[in-house]
Design a protein around this motif. Structure first.
Motif, PDB file in Angstrom:
ATOM      1  N   LEU A   1      -6.443   2.023   1.510  1.00 16.41           N
ATOM      2  CA  LEU A   1      -6.320   1.236   2.742  1.00 16.41           C
ATOM      3  C   LEU A   1      -7.589   0.442   3.040  1.00 16.41           C
ATOM      4  O   LEU A   1      -7.535  -0.636   3.609  1.00 16.41           O
ATOM      5  CB  LEU A   1      -6.022   2.175   3.913  1.00 16.41           C
TER       6      LEU A   1
ATOM      7  N   VAL B   1       0.829  -1.202   0.000  1.00  9.52           N
ATOM      8  CA  VAL B   1       0.000   0.000   0.000  1.00  9.52           C
ATOM      9  C   VAL B   1       0.863   1.251   0.000  1.00  9.52           C
ATOM     10  O   VAL B   1       1.884   1.310   0.687  1.00  9.52           O
ATOM     11  CB  VAL B   1      -0.874   0.028   1.294  1.00  9.52           C
TER      12      VAL B   1
ATOM     13  N   THR C   1      -2.357  -1.538  -3.890  1.00 13.49           N
ATOM     14  CA  THR C   1      -3.411  -0.524  -3.875  1.00 13.49           C
ATOM     15  C   THR C   1      -2.974   0.732  -3.127  1.00 13.49           C
ATOM     16  O   THR C   1      -2.073   0.691  -2.289  1.00 13.49           O
ATOM     17  CB  THR C   1      -4.707  -1.099  -3.248  1.00 13.49           C
ATOM     18  N   HIS C   2      -3.646   1.852  -3.447  1.00 10.72           N
ATOM     19  CA  HIS C   2      -3.442   3.061  -2.663  1.00 10.72           C
ATOM     20  C   HIS C   2      -4.543   3.135  -1.600  1.00 10.72           C
ATOM     21  O   HIS C   2      -4.530   4.012  -0.751  1.00 10.72           O
ATOM     22  CB  HIS C   2      -3.545   4.301  -3.576  1.00 10.72           C
TER      23      HIS C   2
ATOM     24  N   VAL D   1      -7.397  -3.057   1.314  1.00  5.41           N
ATOM     25  CA  VAL D   1      -6.538  -4.098   1.913  1.00  5.41           C
ATOM     26  C   VAL D   1      -7.069  -4.586   3.249  1.00  5.41           C
ATOM     27  O   VAL D   1      -6.858  -5.732   3.625  1.00  5.41           O
ATOM     28  CB  VAL D   1      -5.070  -3.658   2.156  1.00  5.41           C
TER      29      VAL D   1
END
Ligand code: SF4
Length: 342
Positions: free
Chosen positions: A225, A44, A222-223, A228
């Motif tokens: 949060l 991330v 992924t950016h 995830v």
């Protein structure tokens, strides 16, 4: 070369640089992490932190101006360990791993789907090529795979072209295409960013179901949060080409230790927030990857910065089982604890 028997991939001190006319871009600066067999991990960070480059390096899918060092240890089906970092990008060995053992799904499905071939042709091709099926067997399996990923009327739609599919269906077709290669590791790079919220949830839950069903090892990049939080067991937080904190996802979310992770979590808008309440953002901007700062990469934006932070790179400190943070705050604390125990 030896690996922990529970891991399928071990990345050690991975460095990726790009030679440009303007200078050298230091995209990935010494990243290390493990991918346990059949488990999922997340990487991330904000755009430009090196998360996508570091994962493309696993398949040696980097442009010609890239240079790579470090180790990418991969356990093959026969149990042998191979260092992908040592392979030539066009070698037979990496071509037998790329897209087959290690498959990728992208944010934009049209990067993997050809607009001029039917879905049947594209998925069947992988089945014929990689699994030795006949044309008829491949067509039947393609229909099965489309059903598995939730494409309605798969028997009819299998003969359509990608442009006849909606965005969500194209994403599902791309996942089916990745599965057709019978992969062991799935890299999902921002797999739902281009979809609206309801489709995001459906595609994420589909990926999760398939990961469990096929016992896939997964790297989710992924950016976001929020994505995830529900998808992976272990999370690695990246900043300016380095992992700054890693650990069990729940623990990192509930007790973030690195100032950057804390800032990232505070910058997520809360549904329980009061009307008009401002979302906290991390002050400042990410330094240029052309000219890396000395010491801690987060020093320019960190509210806890100390003198040493801009001089020396913080070493990793283990602060819990499998929970590691790269920050001088903890090195000091560790030294103080050692002194107190002496
Ligand atoms: Fe902040 Fe220093 Fe820790 Fe970097 S090492 S995050 S600057 S306290």
């Amino acid at each position: 070369m030896s690996m922990n028997p529970k891991n399928i991939l071990e990345v050690r001190d991975l460095v990726v640089k790009f030679k440009m006319d303007e200078g050298t871009v230091h995209a990935v600066n010494g990243v290390s992490y493990d991918v346990p067999e059949g488990k999922s991990i997340g990487i991330v960070g904000e755009s430009g932190c090196g998360k996508t480059v570091s994962s493309y390096a696993l398949n040696r899918l980097l442009p010609r101006n890239a240079s790579l060092s470090g180790q990418i240890l991969f356990r093959e089906r026969n149990g042998q360990v191979i260092d992908i970092a040592k392979l030539k990008p066009e070698s037979k060995e990496i071509r037998s791993i790329r897209g087959k053992d290690i498959a990728m799904i992208f944010q934009e499905p049209m990067t993997s789907l050809s607009p001029v071939h039917t879905i049947c042709n594209q998925i069947s091709e992988a089945l014929i090529l990689f699994q030795g099926m006949t044309k008829k067997q491949a067509r039947n399996r393609t229909v099965e795979l489309l059903k598995l990923v939730g494409i309605p009327q798969a028997e009819r739609r299998v003969d359509e072209y990608p442009f006849q599919f909606s965005g969500g269906m194209r994403q599902r077709a791309m996942i089916a295409m990745a599965l057709a290669r019978n992969p062991r590791v799935l890299i999902a790079d921002e797999p739902t960013t281009a979809l609206d919220v309801t489709l995001q949830a459906q595609v994420l839950s589909l990926i999760q179901d398939l990961q469990n069903e096929f016992n896939l090892s997964m790297i989710l990049i992924t950016h976001d949060l929020g994505v995830v939080a529900h998808m992976v067991e272990t999370v690695n937080i990246m900043y300016l080409g380095r992992i700054v904190e890693s650990g069990p996802t729940l623990q990192v979310f509930e007790e973030p230790q690195h100032p950057y992770t804390q800032g990232l979590l505070q910058s997520i808008p809360k549904l329980t927030g009061r009307l008009g309440e401002r979302v906290t953002s991390i002050p400042g901007s990410v330094p240029s990857a052309y000219d890396l700062p000395e010491g801690c990469p987060f020093a320019a934006r960190c509210p806890h910065r100390m003198e040493i932070c801009s001089i020396e790179m913080p070493k990793p400190v283990q602060i819990g089982e499998d929970h590691t943070v790269h920050c001088h705050l903890f090195i000091g604390r560790e030294a103080a604890e050692d002194a107190a125990n002496a």
